[in-house]
Design an enzyme around this catalytic site. Structure first.
Site, short mmCIF file in Angstrom:
data_model
loop_
_atom_site.label_atom_id
_atom_site.label_comp_id
_atom_site.label_asym_id
_atom_site.label_seq_id
_atom_site.Cartn_x
_atom_site.Cartn_y
_atom_site.Cartn_z
N HIS A 1 66.12 57.64 37.90
CA HIS A 1 65.72 56.28 38.28
C HIS A 1 66.98 55.45 38.52
CE1 HIS A 1 64.53 52.06 37.00
NE2 HIS A 1 63.71 52.29 38.00
N ASN A 2 66.95 54.58 39.55
CA ASN A 2 68.12 53.76 39.87
C ASN A 2 69.40 54.60 39.85
OD1 ASN A 2 66.50 51.51 40.06
ND2 ASN A 2 67.10 50.63 38.12
N GLU B 1 63.35 53.11 48.14
CA GLU B 1 62.78 51.79 47.88
C GLU B 1 63.31 50.89 48.99
OE1 GLU B 1 60.18 49.63 46.12
OE2 GLU B 1 60.77 51.41 44.98
N ASP C 1 67.69 52.24 46.45
CA ASP C 1 67.15 50.91 46.74
C ASP C 1 67.95 50.30 47.89
OD1 ASP C 1 65.55 51.34 44.59
OD2 ASP C 1 66.16 49.58 43.45
#
Length: 769
Positions: free
Chosen positions: A311-312, A390, A343
């Site tokens: 994640h991230n 994202e 992202d």
């Protein structure tokens, strides 16, 4: 001297020269960017572990780090920073120190190539823990002992008197009776000079590490007390190690592989030395060696596998002010991660950038992220990588993103179905080897408006904000900066419809992001290539309220779970709860060490570390009746009893660096699995002995869903006045445990090996009757 002995001697001599260079010190350039290049004086301190550095203008100010913090040394231009100054500094004078965990890289430039080689060779071998394997060969052991010798030899005369030996024992975490230590010292001092040279010190170390508990096991099977004949070793392997029919052939292989005595080999026998080397090897490990290799069926649909997911991924630190870095992608991919997150936001100069939107995290270029993926995606595994996008960009920069993806990745990017047809089921990891898949929103069909996303598709941030709004926390209110972050990522500030580029949409094939409308809707309408994302809070609710439905859904579709919105410190949730219902892409913050990442590393340490683990058969059936709350209500239910005799520990690391401090270790064994299997038991603590503590205590468990269970061994330093300190751990799947007398090779908080620290256990697994 044997050829191996000559090689060790040459290696030791080279290391002596390298260490002398490091101790003398070098003026190196510390590089942070094209415009920040400062000279710093670096040198290795007398303890052989600490590297000290300062600028000539810093007065008394200086910085230090321990070589135990270094994970890898990269030669040449192998970092973002050094690539940016490649025209100014040749590759042969450049190197990068990569640290464990959250610490950023250190990019350095030497004056000469020879100086660079000395530092590159010198840094890692100083610390015996740099190998993830955690198991010592005799040659590595000799080098490790030599390091201790160097550290304890304070006057650097190549000899060690008894006072220095006593200091060494404290450094090695052993509180030994002085009379006994003097006796061993005198036995090793063959020249009667009152000091030990390196060869004598090695002999002293062998006497010091003789293990009574291993000798007792050896004596049970060695009739003459001196050696195990072939049939005696076969009996040990059959009875104690549960090897059955293969014990005969395996006994011969073990003698050939581990017996150091030529005369014993000629007799087809194994000495106590060979027996101990075998027990400390990977074959004697608690982790089945064959399960470390790629051994699972890789031809099933993607949704039938747990997938190592980040994640991230771009962040090295927290989600508010942390640094975004390509290095974070490199580290995750090298650890076998197969789903990374990007992202994307509009960049001010027309180039899309990657960062955590509406925060103070730094920005990196999207095209650089794609280039990093091109280079590192398949270093650790050649099975497919999912790029979870994202997307917050406008149509123009989305189109540029599509160009970067196709031009940089080329054939590596999967941009069309394998057979040109819409699939009835997802392809397998085997079919997708060497491919990068894009997970993103997609224009549903050619009749859709080119510049609008269908209204039922929302971003992870919108999904997260909605979920967290539904489930307010009962804990203390979040800090103001968390609320600020949450406000900026609120659906109130998101556009109800976001424009979507046709070029980018066309690159989405098997991982189309859609909103989740419920299990009934998915059964009736969802396509196999459609997948949804769930915040941890929503996933937990679904797992608790409709566990069997969730398992069935995940037998047909991919699903992605991500941390809740208030985890601005990049903390993690427990992934086991998500794996219990078959969620495949359980995304964690890889930059945050701790229990949750230990579980992740434990699950994905099997199957060659390829990042894909086949789910149990009862989770791959779309009509399964399995639910984590009632594991007994399924076909093939077979609970098992796990009994672990914790016998002893070996050379546990110090956690309190105060002089004279010795650990008081205890061992805790924890089971992570379905709710009924969650359990923990621990031994008593041993006072003042981290060198060779002996417990001889047995811990018992019943495991109802062994196919899903993870077993975690943790060693702590007992403290009656405050929280115990962490010493080391190993986490592995229940299915990967070897029964019998085994060693558990411990890992640090960052998941790296800390040899020769280990536990010696006797494991028994039986059916529950």
């Amino acid at each position: 001297m044997t050829t191996e002995g000559q090689q060790v001697s040459r290696s030791v001599n080279q290391r002596i020269r390298d260490v002398k260079v490091m101790m003398a010190g070098s003026t190196l350039r510390k590089v942070k960017s094209k415009s920040w290049k400062k000279q710093r004086h670096f040198r290795l301190l007398e303890d052989g572990l600490t590297i000290w550095y300062k600028s000539r203008w810093a007065g008394r100010g200086h910085s230090t780090f321990s070589v135990t913090e270094v994970e890898a040394v990269r030669e040449g231009h192998q970092s973002e920073v050094l690539l940016s100054v490649a025209e100014e500094f040749p590759a042969d004078v450049c190197f990068t120190l990569v640290f464990h965990g959250r610490q950023g890289n250190l990019d350095l430039v030497t004056e000469t190539p020879e100086e660079a080689k000395a530092w590159i060779r010198g840094v890692l071998p100083l610390d015996p823990r740099h190998s993830r394997a955690g198991v010592f060969s005799p040659q590595r052991l000799l080098r490790w002992v030599w390091d201790w010798f160097q550290r304890a030899d304070k006057n650097k005369d190549g000899k060690m008197n008894f006072k220095e030996v006593r200091t060494l024992l404290k450094m090695m975490n052993v509180d030994m009776d002085e009379e006994h230590a003097l006796h061993l010292f005198t036995m090793a001092d063959k020249s009667e000079s009152g000091s030990l040279e390196i060869e004598q010190f090695v002999h002293f170390y062998k006497m010091l590490t003789q293990r009574d508990e291993v000798w007792k096991v050896f004596q049970d099977y060695a009739e003459d007390g001196e050696k195990l004949m072939l049939n005696e070793l076969e009996n040990f392997l059959s009875i104690e190690q549960h090897e059955g029919e293969q014990s005969s052939q395996h006994a011969r292989e073990l003698i050939d592989r581990y017996e150091p005595s030529g005369s014993a080999k000629k007799q087809s026998a194994m000495s106590l030395d060979g027996f101990q080397i075998y027990l400390c090897s990977l074959e004697g490990s608690v982790f089945k060696p064959e399960h470390r290799e790629l051994h699972q069926d890789m031809s099933q649909p993607l949704c039938h596998y747990f997938i190592s997911s980040s994640h991230n991924t771009y962040l090295l630190e927290d989600q508010l002010r942390g640094q975004s870095s390509l290095e974070a992608y490199i580290q995750a991919l090298k650890r076998g991660c197969r789903c990374v997150e990007v992202d994307c936001w509009d960049g001010s100069d027309g180039e899309p950038v990657v960062y955590h939107g509406h925060t103070w995290t730094s920005k990196i270029l999207f095209r650089d992220v794609v280039s990093t993926l091109k280079e590192y995606a398949f270093k650790a595994s050649d099975f497919p990588v999912i790029l979870s996008l994202e997307n917050h960009c406008g149509v123009e920069q989305q189109t540029l993103m599509a160009q970067h993806l196709t031009q940089i990745l080329g054939d590596t990017l999967l941009s069309a179905p394998l057979d040109g047809q819409l699939p009835q089921q997802l392809p397998s990891p085997q079919e997708l080897r060497g491919k990068i898949l894009l997970k993103a929103k997609k224009i549903s069909d050619p009749g859709d408006c080119v510049d609008e996303t269908p209204t039922d598709e929302v971003s992870d941030e919108e999904e997260m904000a909605n979920d967290d709004a539904e489930s307010p926390s009962t804990e203390d209110p979040p800090p103001a900066e968390c609320l600020l972050f949450f406000f900026f990522n609120s659906p109130l500030l998101q556009k109800s419809k976001s424009k979507l580029s046709r070029d980018l949409s066309d690159l989405v094939v098997y991982c189309k992001s859609v909103h989740f409308h419920g299990f009934e809707h998915a059964r009736a309408h969802a396509q196999c290539y459609e997948m949804s994302s769930f915040s941890e809070s929503k996933a937990k609710r679904l797992a608790k309220d409709a566990g069997t439905d969730f398992v069935q859904y995940n037998a047909r579709h991919l699903s992605r779970i991500y941390p809740g919105g208030l985890r601005t410190d990049s903390s993690n949730y427990n992934p086991q709860e998500m794996w219990n219902v078959g969620n495949q892409i359980v995304a964690l913050n890889f930059q945050t060490a701790g229990l949750e990442m230990d579980l992740n590393d434990g699950l994905f340490g099997q199957n060659g570390g390829c990042g894909y683990v086949l789910k149990p058969d009862f989770m791959r059936d779309g009509s399964t009746r399995f639910g984590p709350e009632k594991p007994g209500e399924r076909r093939g239910y077979r609970p098992l009893r796990l009994s672990i005799q914790v016998i002893s520990g070996q050379q546990l690391p110090k956690v309190n660096q105060k002089e004279g401090s010795i650990v008081d270790p205890l061992v805790r064994v924890e089971i992570y699995g379905v709710p009924q299997d969650q359990a923990k038991e621990e031994t008593s603590h041993i006072n003042n002995n981290g060198f060779n503590p002996v417990w001889n205590e047995t811990l018992n468990f019943v495991v109802h869903a062994p196919e899903l269970a993870l077993v975690r061994f943790e060693v702590e330093d007992y403290d009656k006045a405050s929280r115990n300190d962490f010493i080391g751990q190993l986490t592995l799947p229940f299915a990967c445990i070897q029964a019998g007398y085994r060693h558990i090779h411990l890992l640090s908080k960052d998941g790296t090996a800390i040899p020769p620290s280990s536990l010696f256990v006797n494991v028994s697994i039986s059916e529950l009757t």
